[in-house]
Design a protein around this motif. Structure first.
Motif, PDB file in Angstrom:
ATOM      1  N   ARG A 112      30.913 -37.931  59.799  1.00 33.07           N
ATOM      2  CA  ARG A 112      29.895 -36.949  59.284  1.00 33.07           C
ATOM      3  C   ARG A 112      28.731 -37.692  58.668  1.00 33.07           C
ATOM      4  NH1 ARG A 112      29.971 -32.053  60.761  1.00 33.07           N
ATOM      5  NH2 ARG A 112      29.651 -30.682  58.791  1.00 33.07           N
ATOM      6  N   GLY A 113      27.658 -37.134  58.594  1.00 35.36           N
ATOM      7  CA  GLY A 113      26.589 -37.590  57.967  1.00 35.36           C
ATOM      8  C   GLY A 113      26.406 -37.355  56.508  1.00 35.36           C
ATOM      9  N   LEU A 114      25.519 -36.788  56.014  1.00 32.84           N
ATOM     10  CA  LEU A 114      25.441 -36.508  54.410  1.00 32.84           C
ATOM     11  C   LEU A 114      26.439 -35.441  54.071  1.00 32.84           C
ATOM     12  CD1 LEU A 114      21.726 -36.705  53.621  1.00 32.84           C
ATOM     13  CD2 LEU A 114      23.684 -38.534  52.944  1.00 32.84           C
ATOM     14  N   SER A 115      27.280 -35.770  52.848  1.00 34.18           N
ATOM     15  CA  SER A 115      28.051 -34.647  52.479  1.00 34.18           C
ATOM     16  C   SER A 115      27.322 -33.518  51.797  1.00 34.18           C
ATOM     17  CB  SER A 115      29.226 -35.128  51.624  1.00 34.18           C
ATOM     18  OG  SER A 115      28.563 -35.593  50.339  1.00 34.18           O
ATOM     19  N   GLN A 116      27.628 -32.430  51.522  1.00 33.93           N
ATOM     20  CA  GLN A 116      26.983 -31.328  50.878  1.00 33.93           C
ATOM     21  C   GLN A 116      26.614 -31.703  49.454  1.00 33.93           C
ATOM     22  OE1 GLN A 116      28.877 -27.470  49.698  1.00 33.93           O
ATOM     23  NE2 GLN A 116      27.555 -26.617  50.993  1.00 33.93           N
ATOM     24  N   ARG A 117      27.634 -32.645  48.725  1.00 41.21           N
ATOM     25  CA  ARG A 117      27.164 -33.093  47.450  1.00 41.21           C
ATOM     26  C   ARG A 117      26.229 -34.148  47.498  1.00 41.21           C
ATOM     27  NH1 ARG A 117      32.326 -35.842  44.501  1.00 41.21           N
ATOM     28  NH2 ARG A 117      33.150 -33.465  44.932  1.00 41.21           N
ATOM     29  N   ASP A 118      26.058 -35.019  48.412  1.00 38.78           N
ATOM     30  CA  ASP A 118      24.963 -35.924  48.603  1.00 38.78           C
ATOM     31  C   ASP A 118      23.680 -35.093  48.992  1.00 38.78           C
ATOM     32  OD1 ASP A 118      26.738 -38.354  48.402  1.00 38.78           O
ATOM     33  OD2 ASP A 118      27.088 -38.266  50.659  1.00 38.78           O
ATOM     34  N   LEU A 119      23.833 -34.036  49.588  1.00 35.97           N
ATOM     35  CA  LEU A 119      22.397 -33.400  49.845  1.00 35.97           C
ATOM     36  C   LEU A 119      22.075 -32.718  48.724  1.00 35.97           C
ATOM     37  CD1 LEU A 119      20.383 -32.363  51.937  1.00 35.97           C
ATOM     38  CD2 LEU A 119      22.127 -30.672  52.442  1.00 35.97           C
ATOM     39  N   LYS A 120      22.758 -32.296  47.768  1.00 37.04           N
ATOM     40  CA  LYS A 120      22.619 -31.591  46.556  1.00 37.04           C
ATOM     41  C   LYS A 120      21.853 -32.552  45.542  1.00 37.04           C
ATOM     42  CE  LYS A 120      25.827 -27.778  46.462  1.00 37.04           C
ATOM     43  NZ  LYS A 120      26.984 -27.070  45.810  1.00 37.04           N
ATOM     44  N   ARG A 121      22.405 -33.895  45.535  1.00 35.10           N
ATOM     45  CA  ARG A 121      21.995 -34.773  44.697  1.00 35.10           C
ATOM     46  C   ARG A 121      20.469 -35.160  45.214  1.00 35.10           C
ATOM     47  NH1 ARG A 121      27.348 -38.724  44.129  1.00 35.10           N
ATOM     48  NH2 ARG A 121      28.445 -37.463  42.841  1.00 35.10           N
ATOM     49  N   LEU A 122      20.274 -35.322  46.549  1.00 37.74           N
ATOM     50  CA  LEU A 122      18.992 -35.525  46.940  1.00 37.74           C
ATOM     51  C   LEU A 122      17.912 -34.678  46.633  1.00 37.74           C
ATOM     52  CD1 LEU A 122      17.250 -37.504  48.844  1.00 37.74           C
ATOM     53  CD2 LEU A 122      18.141 -36.367  50.772  1.00 37.74           C
ATOM     54  N   VAL A 123      18.274 -33.380  46.773  1.00 33.71           N
ATOM     55  CA  VAL A 123      17.526 -32.174  46.571  1.00 33.71           C
ATOM     56  C   VAL A 123      16.997 -32.174  45.157  1.00 33.71           C
ATOM     57  CG1 VAL A 123      17.039 -29.711  46.453  1.00 33.71           C
ATOM     58  CG2 VAL A 123      18.102 -30.859  48.519  1.00 33.71           C
ATOM     59  N   ILE A 124      18.199 -32.356  44.400  1.00 29.37           N
ATOM     60  CA  ILE A 124      17.830 -32.473  42.920  1.00 29.37           C
ATOM     61  C   ILE A 124      16.768 -33.827  42.430  1.00 29.37           C
ATOM     62  CG2 ILE A 124      18.771 -32.786  40.686  1.00 29.37           C
ATOM     63  CD1 ILE A 124      21.133 -31.117  41.580  1.00 29.37           C
ATOM     64  N   GLY A 125      17.110 -34.915  43.054  1.00 27.77           N
ATOM     65  CA  GLY A 125      16.305 -36.015  42.781  1.00 27.77           C
ATOM     66  C   GLY A 125      14.767 -35.845  43.367  1.00 27.77           C
ATOM     67  N   LEU A 172      13.178 -33.538  40.733  1.00 28.99           N
ATOM     68  CA  LEU A 172      12.830 -34.260  39.380  1.00 28.99           C
ATOM     69  C   LEU A 172      11.620 -35.038  39.772  1.00 28.99           C
ATOM     70  CD1 LEU A 172      16.495 -34.805  37.930  1.00 28.99           C
ATOM     71  CD2 LEU A 172      14.787 -33.146  37.281  1.00 28.99           C
ATOM     72  N   ALA A 173      11.658 -35.765  40.771  1.00 25.61           N
ATOM     73  CA  ALA A 173      10.621 -36.682  40.921  1.00 25.61           C
ATOM     74  C   ALA A 173       9.205 -35.905  41.296  1.00 25.61           C
ATOM     75  CB  ALA A 173      10.865 -37.523  42.422  1.00 25.61           C
ATOM     76  N   LEU A 174       9.366 -34.833  41.772  1.00 28.54           N
ATOM     77  CA  LEU A 174       8.096 -33.929  42.069  1.00 28.54           C
ATOM     78  C   LEU A 174       7.441 -33.569  40.587  1.00 28.54           C
ATOM     79  CD1 LEU A 174       8.648 -32.045  45.212  1.00 28.54           C
ATOM     80  CD2 LEU A 174       6.757 -33.678  44.949  1.00 28.54           C
ATOM     81  N   LEU A 175       8.603 -32.900  39.788  1.00 24.32           N
ATOM     82  CA  LEU A 175       8.162 -32.453  38.262  1.00 24.32           C
ATOM     83  C   LEU A 175       7.426 -33.681  37.618  1.00 24.32           C
ATOM     84  CD1 LEU A 175       8.291 -30.022  36.613  1.00 24.32           C
ATOM     85  CD2 LEU A 175      10.517 -30.884  35.959  1.00 24.32           C
ATOM     86  N   LEU A 176       8.152 -34.873  37.620  1.00 23.85           N
ATOM     87  CA  LEU A 176       7.664 -35.935  36.950  1.00 23.85           C
ATOM     88  C   LEU A 176       6.274 -36.397  37.305  1.00 23.85           C
ATOM     89  CD1 LEU A 176       8.302 -38.231  34.464  1.00 23.85           C
ATOM     90  CD2 LEU A 176       9.062 -39.330  36.437  1.00 23.85           C
ATOM     91  N   ALA A 177       6.137 -36.299  38.877  1.00 22.80           N
ATOM     92  CA  ALA A 177       4.677 -36.754  39.306  1.00 22.80           C
ATOM     93  C   ALA A 177       3.695 -35.609  38.784  1.00 22.80           C
ATOM     94  CB  ALA A 177       4.784 -36.783  40.600  1.00 22.80           C
TER      95      ALA A 177
END
Length: 278
Positions: free
Chosen positions: A116-129, A132-137
């Protein structure tokens, strides 16, 4: 008038849930859901805080068992007695069969097993990251760049660009799996589900029936799955269709990257403009 007690819902360890659903039992775990028809069940056993659903097995064969641990002991006893009363009666001397052939398994989320590739948990973490990066920028652009309007535009444009980019990456990964699994996995025939729209049933080498969504109206399609993780399955496409879908996903990815680049140029330009405009 007789009153029939409702069959309780059993909640066990690991977020597992076992419940009655008409003429079947549904066993839901963190990453998959198994539908076990009553016709496939030999009996249900309650053992303390555990319940075992024992399937019908042919003469001389070992019966398959679905077990749920960590349930309420009292509820387990009630559940087993209630389900056993609803099991269909079998004629004496009738030939037995492998009940696991009637069980269908549906994947609920991505798995972290091999293949498998990214798990659903990894994908959620990526989206949240990314969020947050866009919000900070955006906040930094508004505070130090001197333009709240540009900051809001950076956030909106960046969000759209990131979503398109992720969609393109996901599409390319699916196309890669559609190329890889038919060559290095196991290909079988899947048959259309009699009740679910555009859903097909295939059986892996362990005899477990699994379901897969397919964009087709054909009664049968070819499905390829990973030999160590049968839940990782794809519909086998023709070479022309595979090339078209791959180019389409690549175009989406490039468009997303273009939006991301434009957003970055706008943000940097607004930030530097505040300190170069004397």
């Amino acid at each position: 008038m007789s009153i029939t007690s409702p069959i309780p819902v059993l909640r066990g360890s690991g977020d597992s849930v076992l419940q009655s659903d008409g003429d079947a039992l549904l066993l839901r775990r963190a990453d998959e859901e198994a539908r076990i028809p009553l016709a496939a069940i030999g009996r249900v056993r309650a053992e303390g805080r555990a319940v075992e659903v024992v399937l019908v097995a042919a003469d001389g064969a070992e019966a398959a068992v679905h077990r749920v641990d960590g349930v309420s002991g009292a509820a387990a006893t009630v559940f087993a007695e209630a389900v056993n009363r609803t099991l269909p009666e079998r004629a004496e001397g009738a030939a037995l069969f492998d009940g696991s052939a009637l069980v269908t398994v549906r994947t609920l989320s991505d798995s972290e097993e091999p293949g498998r590739g990214l798990s659903q948990r990894d994908l959620k973490r990526l989206v949240i990251g990314l969020f947050l990066a866009l919000l900070l920028a955006s906040v930094a652009n508004g505070v130090f760049g001197g333009s709240v309007g540009i900051a809001v535009l950076v956030f909106l444009s960046g969000s759209v660009g990131a979503a398109i980019t992720l969609f393109g990456i996901g599409g390319l990964w699916v196309q890669f799996e559609r190329w890889r699994l038919p060559r290095y996995g196991i290909t079988v025939i899947a048959r259309k589900h009699p009740e679910q729209y555009r859903t097909y049933i295939y059986t892996d080498t362990d005899g477990v029936a699994r379901t897969l969504y397919g964009r087709s109206e054909e009664p049968e399609i070819e499905v390829a799955y990973h030999p160590r993780n049968p839940r990782n399955a794809v519909v086998r496409l023709s070479p022309g269709k595979l090339v078209f879908d791959s180019l389409f996903s690549l175009a989406i990815l490039l468009f997303g990257l273009a939006v991301d680049t434009g957003t970055a140029i706008m943000a940097v330009g607004n930030f530097l403009g505040e300190y170069t405009d004397f």
